[in-house]
Design a protein around this motif. Sequence first.
Motif, mmCIF file in Angstrom:
data_model
loop_
_atom_site.group_PDB
_atom_site.id
_atom_site.type_symbol
_atom_site.label_atom_id
_atom_site.label_comp_id
_atom_site.label_asym_id
_atom_site.label_seq_id
_atom_site.Cartn_x
_atom_site.Cartn_y
_atom_site.Cartn_z
ATOM 1 N N GLN A 64 0.866 -1.176 0.000
ATOM 2 C CA GLN A 64 0.000 0.000 0.000
ATOM 3 C C GLN A 64 0.903 1.227 0.000
ATOM 4 O OE1 GLN A 64 -2.612 0.133 3.369
ATOM 5 N NE2 GLN A 64 -3.503 2.105 2.846
ATOM 6 N N THR A 83 -3.814 8.170 -0.209
ATOM 7 C CA THR A 83 -3.570 6.740 -0.058
ATOM 8 C C THR A 83 -4.025 6.054 -1.343
ATOM 9 O OG1 THR A 83 -3.903 6.834 2.333
ATOM 10 C CG2 THR A 83 -4.058 4.682 1.287
ATOM 11 N N SER A 87 -1.699 -1.452 -5.796
ATOM 12 C CA SER A 87 -0.347 -1.812 -5.371
ATOM 13 C C SER A 87 0.696 -1.508 -6.435
ATOM 14 C CB SER A 87 -0.296 -3.305 -5.026
ATOM 15 O OG SER A 87 -0.621 -4.098 -6.160
ATOM 16 N N SER A 113 -0.469 -3.763 2.998
ATOM 17 C CA SER A 113 -1.855 -3.305 3.019
ATOM 18 C C SER A 113 -2.555 -3.671 4.327
ATOM 19 C CB SER A 113 -2.619 -3.911 1.843
ATOM 20 O OG SER A 113 -3.993 -3.599 1.921
#
Length: 210
Positions: A64, A83, A87, A113
């Motif tokens: 993440q 955010t 990936s 993550s």
Amino acid sequence: GYRVSLQGNFFGHNHTYTTFPEYNPRKHIKLDPPLNIQSNASASKCQIWWSVWNVPWYLTEILQYELQYKEYSMSWEVALNKTLPSSLPQVEIEATELRSGIVYAARVRCKVSENENSYHSQWSEWSQITVFQRADVPKVSEKILNTKTMQFLFIPLSFGTLLYLFWNCKLSSRYCCFLTLGQKASPALMFPHQLLSFSRSIACTMGILR
């Protein structure tokens, strides 16, 4: 799991202290910060990409990322944070989020993550920064404007030329009927000359459009 203990000698006596009775390395991961962060800004968006180092292959697909960017002259305390949902080590910032003529700085960090149950990590340190500036929207050149103007003028100009040739040919045909030599000339004799004039007019107009 593992048991982590600390052992030491205090006042001549050995003592062992159990710090973590059940320690699982999978739950205590801290990755290295991303590397080689780069950017490419255009008039519509800014693309930012980077790479990760020393990360096992089974973690790369569950990473993440968090992007942070700001005006270059401002403090990181007022930076915007994003955010990223994917990936993949890349992100795009729309031009509507950037001010024209302003230089920006961006950086990124990573962790496993939060949706992953088998592993747990804290955020890595921030990467080095990349600097970018939104490109201005290109202005339409004067040459393009002139070309479009001539394209709009071409149709009425061609129609006017045809009308002129038709009227001139009609007058010439009447005149040729009364030549001083008494010979009766056909209007068709004059038409090639008018057609040649029309061709030259069209060629001249097309040359201007180029």
